[in-house]
Write an enzyme that holds these catalytic residues in place. Structure first.
Site, PDB file in Angstrom:
ATOM      1  N   PRO A 137     -50.879  22.204  -1.996  1.00 56.13           N
ATOM      2  CA  PRO A 137     -51.781  23.195  -1.394  1.00 56.13           C
ATOM      3  C   PRO A 137     -51.785  24.566  -2.074  1.00 56.13           C
ATOM      4  CG  PRO A 137     -49.782  23.083  -0.111  1.00 56.13           C
ATOM      5  CD  PRO A 137     -49.637  22.038  -1.184  1.00 56.13           C
ATOM      6  N   GLY A 138     -50.931  24.770  -3.083  1.00 54.53           N
ATOM      7  CA  GLY A 138     -50.989  26.016  -3.826  1.00 54.53           C
ATOM      8  C   GLY A 138     -49.704  26.806  -3.910  1.00 54.53           C
ATOM      9  N   CYS A 149     -40.520  15.251  -4.843  1.00 52.81           N
ATOM     10  CA  CYS A 149     -39.726  15.523  -3.641  1.00 52.81           C
ATOM     11  C   CYS A 149     -39.254  14.186  -3.070  1.00 52.81           C
ATOM     12  CB  CYS A 149     -40.530  16.322  -2.613  1.00 52.81           C
ATOM     13  SG  CYS A 149     -42.088  15.564  -2.101  1.00 52.81           S
TER      14      CYS A 149
END
Length: 482
Positions: A120-121, A239
């Site tokens: 998402p940034g 992750c």
């Protein structure tokens, strides 16, 4: 632990971790850790950061995130995501371990940087913090819905030199061979490292999904390698805990790319990669890094830093670069040029006016953009954001964008109103209410556009009319804040 881990996952991790399994399992009983990063493009001094921290109630000794100099931990009770400062882009809320990848890439001002899987940034805005408006940042996301969120976060943080694209890695590799100085590949993965933070990921987990993600990562890494300039650096991160997605992919990449080597970076907070978890026990894999939730304050992550052999030259000639506006026909009609120049003269000071006029401008329909310096030719790509959106031409006027407002500092605007965070009018502004002026607001009351500030930091536009400032905060962003 209020959730149940997949049995296959438990069996696999027990076998991998051995004596560490009990400590690893116990980490799921602890509260997950919360972090945020300060936006250095808006907070220009340590005094600014200290002031904001005090107002948020998170200015505690020892709460710094060791691998990210702008990051701090905060308690869940602080709720900084519900604060006006968050809406203004003064900081970005990001899981602490997720800050490791960009922190290890460490691009420098002036570089051309690619965040290949950017939504998402969080990592894109972190990279922007490092190059500080100098150079080019391309933020790509293949998922169109997530790409819109990415673009919104780029806007909120006031980033001027970013391009947001919605493409797959194959198309970008064809378009930008050897173009970038630094590339971040935060690859799609099975998400095992986020089980504690995102319980939904548990229900989506399977061994088949692990293998599927590992295959995608190989393709993405291969395409990223084609886009990196000789001497450039590339970070691969996930992750997840699975060796198939981590060490095995590092081994596979090194075997297929003899023009790359893995760097041994100094990270005393992280654990070494596990060569013994690969097919060929490649010793170099040990230089990759693992972030274990039972060994640090953060979720599970994996990071590897690669360097492409050769010498990096930041002043090398680029091909396909966008042409300078002044060397070709003006993108604006005579009438649009007159309207825009009048807006700039009335609204912006010389500092930002010179920056706007020194670059290449592009017009998409009625929208006007200032492209980043050294912007490449973007033809044929699906682009959501081409640098800084300046605003829109509407009939006989120019209406500035929210992007322009939040990218500005108080010294960039001819006309400002500065509210306090303790002023009720501040919260009314974010709800979409007009600001009623008083004598205490000063005698500047000049009719027209003004930059609304909160504690000296830009929040958005208003338009002065008599004794009120009409609200131009975007309707889609208005909400109740604490």
């Amino acid at each position: 632990m209020e959730f149940e881990l997949p049995k296959e996952f438990e069996y696999k991790m027990k076998k991998l971790l051995g004596e560490e399994w009990d400590s690893f399992l116990k980490s799921y009983q602890n509260n997950n850790y919360h972090g945020l990063r300060f936006n250095l493009q808006k907070l220009s001094s340590s005094d600014d950061i200290e002031y904001i921290s005090d107002k948020l109630g998170i200015n505690e000794n020892g709460n710094e995130i060791p691998w990210e100099k702008t990051g701090i931990y905060y308690s869940n009770e602080s709720r900084p995501g519900k604060h006006p400062y968050h809406e203004m882009g003064l900081y970005y809320i990001q899981e602490p371990s997720a800050m490791s990848a960009a922190a290890l890439l460490k691009p420098e001002p002036g570089m051309k940087v690619l965040d290949l899987c950017a939504a998402p940034g969080g990592k894109s805005t972190q990279l922007a913090n490092m190059i500080m408006g100098e150079g080019l940042l391309v933020c790509n996301e293949i998922n169109s819905a997530r790409c819109k969120i990415l673009s919104q976060n780029i806007e909120r943080m006031g980033i001027r030199n970013a391009i947001v694209t919605n493409e797959d890695s194959f198309k970008l590799a064809e378009k930008f061979p050897g173009f970038f100085d630094a590339i971040l590949v935060d690859a799609p993965c099975s998400g095992e490292g986020m089980f504690r933070k995102n319980v939904e990921a548990i229900g989506e987990w399977s061994e088949n999904n692990v293998l599927k993600c590992a295959g995608m990562q190989k393709e993405i890494l291969d395409n990223a390698a084609k886009m990196l300039a000789p001497g450039g650096r590339m970070v691969f991160s996930t992750c997840t805990f699975s060796p198939e997605e981590n060490e095995e992919n590092v081994e596979f990449f090194l075997k297929g790319h003899d023009d790359f080597e893995i760097e041994d970076v100094d990270t005393p907070w992280f654990s070494e990669g596990k060569p013994e978890w690969t097919k060929n026990n490649t010793k170099e894999v040990e230089k990759s890094k693992r972030l274990w939730p039972h060994k640090l304050k953060g979720e599970g992550h994996f990071v590897a830093v690669f360097r492409k052999k050769g010498n990096l030259s930041l002043d090398r000639c680029e091909t396909g670069k966008a042409k300078k506006k002044n060397s070709t026909k003006d993108v604006l009609s005579k009438e649009e040029r007159k309207i825009f120049d009048e807006f700039i003269a009335q609204t912006c000071t010389d500092s930002i006016a010179k920056w706007i006029s020194s670059g290449v401008m592009a017009k998409f329909g009625s929208m006007l953009y200032r492209l980043p310096d050294n912007c490449p030719n973007l033809s044929g790509l699906h682009v959501l954001r081409s640098g800084l959106c300046l605003g829109e031409f509407k009939k006989n006027r120019f209406e500035p964008s929210h992007s322009l407002a939040v990218s500005m500092k108080k010294e960039d605007a001819c006309n400002c109103i500065n509210l306090s965070i303790d002023d009720d009018r501040t919260y009314g502004y974010f709800r979409g209410e007009s600001i009623i002026l008083s004598d205490d607001d000063g005698d500047f009351k000049k009719k027209g556009w003004c930059l609304v500030l909160v504690d000296g930091f830009s929040a958005g536009w208003g338009k002065i009319s008599g004794m009120q400032v009409k609200n131009h905060y975007p309707k889609g962003l208005r909400r109740e804040l604490k």
